[in-house]
Motif scaffolding. Structure first.
Motif, PDB file in Angstrom:
ATOM      1  N   UNK A   1      40.325 -28.155  -7.307  1.00 43.70           N
ATOM      2  CA  UNK A   1      39.703 -29.288  -7.977  1.00 43.70           C
ATOM      3  C   UNK A   1      38.506 -29.720  -7.151  1.00 43.70           C
ATOM      4  N   UNK A   2      37.438 -30.069  -7.860  1.00 43.21           N
ATOM      5  CA  UNK A   2      36.209 -30.561  -7.232  1.00 43.21           C
ATOM      6  C   UNK A   2      35.903 -31.917  -7.848  1.00 43.21           C
ATOM      7  N   UNK A   3      35.677 -32.910  -7.025  1.00 48.12           N
ATOM      8  CA  UNK A   3      35.313 -34.231  -7.516  1.00 48.12           C
ATOM      9  C   UNK A   3      33.925 -34.617  -7.063  1.00 48.12           C
ATOM     10  N   UNK A   4      33.213 -35.299  -7.924  1.00 48.88           N
ATOM     11  CA  UNK A   4      31.904 -35.831  -7.529  1.00 48.88           C
ATOM     12  C   UNK A   4      32.048 -36.801  -6.370  1.00 48.88           C
ATOM     13  N   UNK A   5      33.180 -37.515  -6.336  1.00 51.99           N
ATOM     14  CA  UNK A   5      33.444 -38.553  -5.348  1.00 51.99           C
ATOM     15  C   UNK A   5      34.955 -38.694  -5.220  1.00 51.99           C
ATOM     16  N   UNK A   6      35.451 -39.558  -4.335  1.00 53.98           N
ATOM     17  CA  UNK A   6      36.903 -39.720  -4.222  1.00 53.98           C
ATOM     18  C   UNK A   6      37.579 -40.112  -5.540  1.00 53.98           C
ATOM     19  N   UNK A   7      36.889 -40.918  -6.353  1.00 54.77           N
ATOM     20  CA  UNK A   7      37.468 -41.263  -7.653  1.00 54.77           C
ATOM     21  C   UNK A   7      37.637 -40.021  -8.507  1.00 54.77           C
ATOM     22  N   UNK A   8      36.662 -39.129  -8.493  1.00 60.37           N
ATOM     23  CA  UNK A   8      36.770 -37.896  -9.251  1.00 60.37           C
ATOM     24  C   UNK A   8      37.957 -37.055  -8.820  1.00 60.37           C
ATOM     25  N   UNK A   9      38.177 -36.963  -7.508  1.00 58.23           N
ATOM     26  CA  UNK A   9      39.346 -36.253  -7.002  1.00 58.23           C
ATOM     27  C   UNK A   9      40.628 -36.909  -7.519  1.00 58.23           C
ATOM     28  N   UNK A  10      40.664 -38.246  -7.478  1.00 55.59           N
ATOM     29  CA  UNK A  10      41.854 -38.968  -7.940  1.00 55.59           C
ATOM     30  C   UNK A  10      42.124 -38.678  -9.409  1.00 55.59           C
ATOM     31  N   UNK A  11      41.080 -38.703 -10.235  1.00 59.33           N
ATOM     32  CA  UNK A  11      41.290 -38.464 -11.661  1.00 59.33           C
ATOM     33  C   UNK A  11      41.691 -37.020 -11.930  1.00 59.33           C
ATOM     34  N   UNK A  12      41.177 -36.081 -11.156  1.00 66.29           N
ATOM     35  CA  UNK A  12      41.622 -34.696 -11.291  1.00 66.29           C
ATOM     36  C   UNK A  12      43.110 -34.583 -10.969  1.00 66.29           C
TER      37      UNK A  12
END
Length: 564
Positions: A53-64
């Motif tokens: 998983x790749x997130x734009x930001x920590x929130x993106x990681x959380x949503x992934x």
């Protein structure tokens, strides 16, 4: 269930999903990459040999991670191979829970709800307060309400932060102050202590709004803000200020005649904004009053956020959002769960209302989407009947394109009721559509609710309803409950949910029989007894007696209305 179903069984459904061949149990690597195009966005790659998983930001990681958690719930043995690319339509996707109309949830209930909302990628929560915060020096207002304490708010704030949710303070500060003004200590601050005419065709009995021209009104608010705001890390603050229908009918009448009611309202709002500026907070307010004089919108503080609310399927979100967009004032669109004043919801109305709000917000550049869950007239709906609206709002505010026609019953079975029999989601949605069977549609409520809880402020609840419609509604309740009793929920509170469904169905059946003149007092006594039992499983004791009185005391009110 097959892996081919994955694209329609995530809540919210992602923006882009490509199903690949095979399954995988490979460990998942995580990487933050700010070059991804969208804040809060993420990518998921599941392959037989490696997953990432790749997130734009920590929130993106959380949503992934939340998406992966749902995938694992659906496919517990091994995950289907796939590629997901996802990001939100609205940067802010909020939920507002009414904790002032009698029902204040327990801390475990709130923590569990926060977990569920976070899984659905909600990132703002507001607890609507009129009188249910333990303000020092104002004990007589909240003494019997089981209020939130400062320590509890701080605990919730920290819990929300760890789940990428902003807990935003919310204190109504102008209208809807009757819980304060009913007490002799605060009555001198009222605009109209003896009541006022409403735009809905009846007269409000007793005080409702603060007097906007009384300096002591601002002294009270300054005290409340100084106690409430330090418990929140958010720099936003929803001050409410909606439905101030009595302004100009009482102490501010002369000033309103001289300068105009809406000008007096706007000046009050500006003074409130000054109070917030001293605390370093940004004001949010309900936008219904300023929409009546659109030319005044341009005079609002440029830092304020207008909340454009409406709860019917045909609410003119498009026209109203356009006005706020033209003014340059940042705004949210604010639909609702349609659960209040209905017992079991209004499913089809809710879906259309949610869709219209999201469409207008995206079209006109709203910076947020706030889904509201109110508790008018005793908060008689149980929590499970708010989940369809909360789930639909979360989905449509994340990506309307992918969730416009979401398979809500299947999603509720998978991610709310965890029902392996796959019947509870449809039962909830069908109970939520019973309102359409009785023969009359009412704005902001259901006809059966009006029969169950008649009010002196509304017309005869039987107007436009006949025996055939009531029989059809009762049959619809029975059909939905026949399926509900077949559920095989894996939740710890499955027995409570079934009890809540059973008592909600009993309320609807009682309303049908009451409308036909066939209901007995023994039925209502058992409903009230079970209502108290259900209430105390998820909520504090303060308010339960008042809620039960809405069911019980109105027996005599209904008789009086019929005889008058």
């Amino acid at each position: 269930m097959t892996a081919d179903d994955v694209s329609i069984l995530l809540l919210p459904a992602p923006r882009q999903l490509e199903r690949l061949a095979g399954t995988s149990n490979a460990p998942v690597q995580e990487l933050i990459d700010p070059t991804l195009a969208h804040p809060q966005g993420y990518q998921i790659s599941i392959h037989p040999g490696a997953s990432r998983i790749i997130g734009h930001d920590p929130a993106g990681i959380f949503y992934a991670r939340q998406t992966l958690a749902q995938l694992r719930r659906i496919f517990p043995v091994s995950l289907p191979c796939l590629e997901i690319t996802d990001w939100p339509d609205f940067p802010t996707r909020g939920v507002m829970l009414d904790i002032s109309r009698d029902k204040v949830p327990t801390m475990p209930t709130l923590f569990a709800m926060i977990d569920r909302l976070a899984e659905w990628k909600i990132n703002q929560l507001q607890l609507y307060i009129e009188h249910t915060f333990a303000y020092l020096g104002h004990e007589e207002v909240w003494r019997d309400a089981s209020p939130m304490t400062p320590d509890e708010i701080r605990a919730l704030d920290a819990y929300c932060q760890s789940r990428f949710i902003e807990l935003v303070p919310n204190q109504n500060s102008f209208g809807h102050m009757e819980r304060w003004l009913r007490h002799p200590k605060y009555l001198p601050l009222a605009e109209a202590s003896d009541g006022a005419d409403t735009p809905w065709g009846y007269r409000w009995k007793g005080p409702f709004s603060l007097c906007p021209t009384d300096p002591k009104s601002f002294a009270l608010l300054a005290d409340l803000y100084s106690q409430l705001l330090p418990n929140f890390t958010s720099r936003l603050f929803n001050v409410g200020c909606d439905e101030t229908f009595d302004i100009g009918q009482g102490r501010s009448k002369d000033e309103c005649l001289r300068r105009g009611t809406h000008r007096v309202y706007l000046d009050f709002l500006s003074r409130v904004n000054e109070l917030l500026s001293a605390h370093g907070r940004r004001m949010m307010f309900w936008g219904d009053i300023v929409l009546k004089e659109p030319q005044l919108i341009h005079e609002l503080p440029t830092t304020a956020i207008a909340l454009n609310w409406g709860y019917e399927a045909d609410h003119p979100f498009d026209a109203e959002a356009a006005r706020f967009a033209e003014s340059g004032i940042p705004f949210y669109v604010c639909p609702g769960t349609s659960s209040w004043c209905s017992i079991t919801g209004r499913t089809d109305n809710m879906l259309s209302n949610q869709r219209a709000a999201a469409e207008a917000g995206i079209k006109h550049g709203a910076i947020g989407h706030l889904n509201t869950d109110w508790g008018d007239y005793g908060h008689l709906q149980y929590l499970p009947f708010s989940f369809p609206g909360l789930a639909a709002g979360a989905a449509m505010s994340w990506c309307l394109q992918s969730n416009r026609d979401l398979p809500l019953p299947r999603l509720l079975d998978a991610h709310v009721f965890e029902d392996t029999a796959a019947v509870m989601g449809a039962a909830a949605c069908d109970l939520g559509n019973v309102y359409q069977s009785a023969g009359k549609q009412i704005s902001n409520r259901s006809a059966l609710f009006s029969i169950l809880v008649p009010s002196s402020t509304h017309r005869d609840p039987m107007e436009g309803i006949n025996r055939e419609g009531l029989e059809k509604a009762e049959a619809a309740v029975d059909s939905a409950m026949d399926r509900a009793h077949l559920a095989k929920m894996r939740r710890e509170d499955s027995e409570l949910i079934l009890l809540e469904f059973t008592n909600a169905a009993a309320m609807l059946r009682y309303a049908c029989r009451k409308g036909r003149g066939e209901a007995g007092d023994d039925e209502l006594i058992e409903i009230v007894r079970t209502h108290r039992r259900c209430w105390l499983q998820r909520n504090r004791s303060g308010g339960v007696e008042e809620s039960m009185q809405k069911l019980d005391d109105n027996r005599q009110l209904a008789i009086d209305n019929r005889q008058s």
